[in-house]
Motif scaffolding. Structure first.
Motif, PDB file in Angstrom:
ATOM      1  N   ASP A 271      15.051   8.428   0.173  1.00  0.00           N
ATOM      2  CA  ASP A 271      16.398   8.842  -0.235  1.00  0.00           C
ATOM      3  C   ASP A 271      16.501   8.992  -1.757  1.00  0.00           C
ATOM      4  O   ASP A 271      17.041   9.969  -2.266  1.00  0.00           O
ATOM      5  N   GLU A 272      15.948   8.018  -2.476  1.00  0.00           N
ATOM      6  CA  GLU A 272      15.987   8.069  -3.941  1.00  0.00           C
ATOM      7  C   GLU A 272      15.204   9.271  -4.483  1.00  0.00           C
ATOM      8  O   GLU A 272      15.668   9.974  -5.380  1.00  0.00           O
ATOM      9  N   ALA A 273      14.036   9.522  -3.906  1.00  0.00           N
ATOM     10  CA  ALA A 273      13.222  10.660  -4.345  1.00  0.00           C
ATOM     11  C   ALA A 273      13.945  11.979  -4.093  1.00  0.00           C
ATOM     12  O   ALA A 273      13.921  12.879  -4.930  1.00  0.00           O
ATOM     13  N   CYS A 274      14.626  12.089  -2.947  1.00  0.00           N
ATOM     14  CA  CYS A 274      15.374  13.311  -2.640  1.00  0.00           C
ATOM     15  C   CYS A 274      16.529  13.507  -3.611  1.00  0.00           C
ATOM     16  O   CYS A 274      16.802  14.632  -4.048  1.00  0.00           O
ATOM     17  N   LYS A 275      17.198  12.421  -3.969  1.00  0.00           N
ATOM     18  CA  LYS A 275      18.312  12.522  -4.919  1.00  0.00           C
ATOM     19  C   LYS A 275      17.819  12.939  -6.300  1.00  0.00           C
ATOM     20  O   LYS A 275      18.455  13.748  -6.967  1.00  0.00           O
ATOM     21  N   ILE A 276      16.700  12.399  -6.722  1.00  0.00           N
ATOM     22  CA  ILE A 276      16.167  12.733  -8.047  1.00  0.00           C
ATOM     23  C   ILE A 276      15.793  14.210  -8.120  1.00  0.00           C
ATOM     24  O   ILE A 276      16.108  14.890  -9.098  1.00  0.00           O
ATOM     25  N   LEU A 277      15.141  14.722  -7.081  1.00  0.00           N
ATOM     26  CA  LEU A 277      14.728  16.129  -7.089  1.00  0.00           C
ATOM     27  C   LEU A 277      15.785  17.061  -6.517  1.00  0.00           C
ATOM     28  O   LEU A 277      15.587  18.271  -6.473  1.00  0.00           O
ATOM     29  N   ASN A 278      16.907  16.499  -6.091  1.00  0.00           N
ATOM     30  CA  ASN A 278      18.027  17.279  -5.577  1.00  0.00           C
ATOM     31  C   ASN A 278      17.624  18.165  -4.395  1.00  0.00           C
ATOM     32  O   ASN A 278      17.852  19.372  -4.390  1.00  0.00           O
ATOM     33  N   VAL A 279      16.992  17.538  -3.399  1.00  0.00           N
ATOM     34  CA  VAL A 279      16.642  18.225  -2.155  1.00  0.00           C
ATOM     35  C   VAL A 279      17.206  17.429  -0.985  1.00  0.00           C
ATOM     36  O   VAL A 279      17.427  16.229  -1.097  1.00  0.00           O
ATOM     37  N   GLU A 280      17.430  18.110   0.117  1.00  0.00           N
ATOM     38  CA  GLU A 280      17.969  17.474   1.316  1.00  0.00           C
ATOM     39  C   GLU A 280      16.836  16.796   2.090  1.00  0.00           C
ATOM     40  O   GLU A 280      15.819  17.433   2.367  1.00  0.00           O
ATOM     41  N   PRO A 281      17.010  15.526   2.473  1.00  0.00           N
ATOM     42  CA  PRO A 281      15.943  14.836   3.202  1.00  0.00           C
ATOM     43  C   PRO A 281      15.612  15.493   4.544  1.00  0.00           C
ATOM     44  O   PRO A 281      14.475  15.459   4.995  1.00  0.00           O
TER      45      PRO A 281
ATOM     46  N   GLN B  31      11.108  12.101 -16.866  1.00  0.00           N
ATOM     47  CA  GLN B  31       9.962  12.902 -16.453  1.00  0.00           C
ATOM     48  C   GLN B  31       9.075  12.091 -15.498  1.00  0.00           C
ATOM     49  O   GLN B  31       8.577  12.620 -14.507  1.00  0.00           O
ATOM     50  N   SER B  32       8.920  10.806 -15.776  1.00  0.00           N
ATOM     51  CA  SER B  32       8.142   9.933 -14.899  1.00  0.00           C
ATOM     52  C   SER B  32       8.804   9.787 -13.535  1.00  0.00           C
ATOM     53  O   SER B  32       8.136   9.786 -12.504  1.00  0.00           O
ATOM     54  N   LYS B  33      10.128   9.659 -13.532  1.00  0.00           N
ATOM     55  CA  LYS B  33      10.860   9.561 -12.267  1.00  0.00           C
ATOM     56  C   LYS B  33      10.695  10.838 -11.445  1.00  0.00           C
ATOM     57  O   LYS B  33      10.531  10.783 -10.225  1.00  0.00           O
ATOM     58  N   VAL B  34      10.734  11.977 -12.101  1.00  0.00           N
ATOM     59  CA  VAL B  34      10.544  13.257 -11.420  1.00  0.00           C
ATOM     60  C   VAL B  34       9.135  13.315 -10.820  1.00  0.00           C
ATOM     61  O   VAL B  34       8.963  13.716  -9.666  1.00  0.00           O
ATOM     62  N   TYR B  35       8.146  12.887 -11.578  1.00  0.00           N
ATOM     63  CA  TYR B  35       6.761  12.890 -11.105  1.00  0.00           C
ATOM     64  C   TYR B  35       6.595  11.974  -9.895  1.00  0.00           C
ATOM     65  O   TYR B  35       5.980  12.341  -8.896  1.00  0.00           O
TER      66      TYR B  35
ATOM     67  N   MET C  40       0.830  -1.201   0.000  1.00  0.00           N
ATOM     68  CA  MET C  40       0.000   0.000   0.000  1.00  0.00           C
ATOM     69  C   MET C  40       0.866   1.253   0.000  1.00  0.00           C
ATOM     70  O   MET C  40       0.583   2.213  -0.717  1.00  0.00           O
ATOM     71  N   VAL C  41       1.945   1.242   0.765  1.00  0.00           N
ATOM     72  CA  VAL C  41       2.846   2.399   0.793  1.00  0.00           C
ATOM     73  C   VAL C  41       3.516   2.558  -0.561  1.00  0.00           C
ATOM     74  O   VAL C  41       3.626   3.662  -1.088  1.00  0.00           O
ATOM     75  N   ARG C  42       3.968   1.447  -1.160  1.00  0.00           N
ATOM     76  CA  ARG C  42       4.614   1.525  -2.477  1.00  0.00           C
ATOM     77  C   ARG C  42       3.670   2.080  -3.524  1.00  0.00           C
ATOM     78  O   ARG C  42       4.065   2.881  -4.364  1.00  0.00           O
ATOM     79  N   GLU C  43       2.411   1.651  -3.496  1.00  0.00           N
ATOM     80  CA  GLU C  43       1.435   2.161  -4.461  1.00  0.00           C
ATOM     81  C   GLU C  43       1.211   3.659  -4.261  1.00  0.00           C
ATOM     82  O   GLU C  43       1.106   4.413  -5.218  1.00  0.00           O
ATOM     83  N   ARG C  44       1.167   4.079  -3.022  1.00  0.00           N
ATOM     84  CA  ARG C  44       0.920   5.491  -2.706  1.00  0.00           C
ATOM     85  C   ARG C  44       2.117   6.364  -3.042  1.00  0.00           C
ATOM     86  O   ARG C  44       1.973   7.526  -3.364  1.00  0.00           O
ATOM     87  N   THR C  45       3.321   5.799  -2.958  1.00  0.00           N
ATOM     88  CA  THR C  45       4.528   6.605  -3.107  1.00  0.00           C
ATOM     89  C   THR C  45       5.255   6.383  -4.426  1.00  0.00           C
ATOM     90  O   THR C  45       6.334   6.920  -4.612  1.00  0.00           O
ATOM     91  N   GLY C  46       4.705   5.626  -5.311  1.00  0.00           N
ATOM     92  CA  GLY C  46       5.347   5.424  -6.603  1.00  0.00           C
ATOM     93  C   GLY C  46       6.500   4.438  -6.569  1.00  0.00           C
ATOM     94  O   GLY C  46       7.250   4.323  -7.526  1.00  0.00           O
TER      95      GLY C  46
ATOM     96  N   LYS D 298       9.378  23.612  -6.468  1.00  0.00           N
ATOM     97  CA  LYS D 298      10.261  24.355  -7.370  1.00  0.00           C
ATOM     98  C   LYS D 298      11.146  23.399  -8.176  1.00  0.00           C
ATOM     99  O   LYS D 298      11.256  23.519  -9.402  1.00  0.00           O
ATOM    100  N   GLN D 299      11.753  22.440  -7.492  1.00  0.00           N
ATOM    101  CA  GLN D 299      12.606  21.469  -8.174  1.00  0.00           C
ATOM    102  C   GLN D 299      11.799  20.608  -9.145  1.00  0.00           C
ATOM    103  O   GLN D 299      12.244  20.307 -10.243  1.00  0.00           O
ATOM    104  N   TYR D 300      10.607  20.207  -8.706  1.00  0.00           N
ATOM    105  CA  TYR D 300       9.741  19.402  -9.555  1.00  0.00           C
ATOM    106  C   TYR D 300       9.420  20.130 -10.855  1.00  0.00           C
ATOM    107  O   TYR D 300       9.573  19.577 -11.944  1.00  0.00           O
ATOM    108  N   GLU D 301       8.966  21.369 -10.745  1.00  0.00           N
ATOM    109  CA  GLU D 301       8.595  22.133 -11.943  1.00  0.00           C
ATOM    110  C   GLU D 301       9.774  22.294 -12.891  1.00  0.00           C
ATOM    111  O   GLU D 301       9.635  22.135 -14.099  1.00  0.00           O
TER     112      GLU D 301
END
Length: 113
Positions: A45-55, A85-89, A34-40, A65-68
Motif C-alpha cells: 500500500d505504501e509503495a503504491c501511494k508513493i508511486l501514485n498507482v492503484e494496487p 528519491q530513495s523512497k521512490v527507488y 527476508m521479504v523486507r530485505e527483498r522489498t525495501g 513510467k511513474q518511477y522514472e
C-alpha cells in the motif's frame, strides 16, 4: 506423590507448547525479514501511494513510467531530495517484487526474449 507427578506432566506440556510457539515465531520472523530485505521494507500500500498507482491495476509499464518521472523529479541536479528519491527507488523494488510474485510466467518469457 501423585500431585508431583501430575504437576510435572502439566509443566512438561506447557513447556513443550511454549517451545513450539517460540519456534514458529522464529520461523515467521525470519521469513518476514527476508521479504523486507527483498522489498525495501515498504508495504504494498505504501509503495503504491508513493508511486501514485492503484494496487488493483498494477502493470510494469505504469510503475516504470511513474518511477522514472518521480526519480528524475527528485534528482540532485533539480535540487531534489535524496530521501524521496530513495523512497521512490524502494517503492519500485517493492512493486516489481509484487509483479514478479503474482505473474512469474510473464517474467520468465520476457527474460527468454
Amino acid at each position: 506423590m501423585r500431585i508431583v507427578l501430575t504437576g510435572g506432566q502439566v509443566f512438561g506440556r506447557a513447556f513443550a507448547e511454549a517451545y513450539k510457539q517460540a519456534s514458529n515465531a522464529s520461523v515467521n520472523y525470519r521469513a518476514n525479514q527476508m521479504v523486507r530485505e527483498r522489498t525495501g521494507g515498504l508495504s504494498l500500500d505504501e509503495a503504491c501511494k508513493i508511486l501514485n498507482v492503484e494496487p488493483g491495476n498494477l502493470s510494469k509499464e505504469a510503475v516504470q513510467k511513474q518511477y522514472e518521472h518521480l526519480f528524475e523529479a527528485n534528482s540532485k541536479e533539480k535540487s531534489g531530495s535524496f530521501y524521496l528519491q530513495s523512497k521512490v527507488y524502494r517503492s519500485m523494488e517493492r512493486l516489481t517484487y509484487e509483479l514478479e510474485k503474482n505473474n512469474p510466467s510473464a517474467n520468465n518469457s520476457a527474460a527468454k526474449s
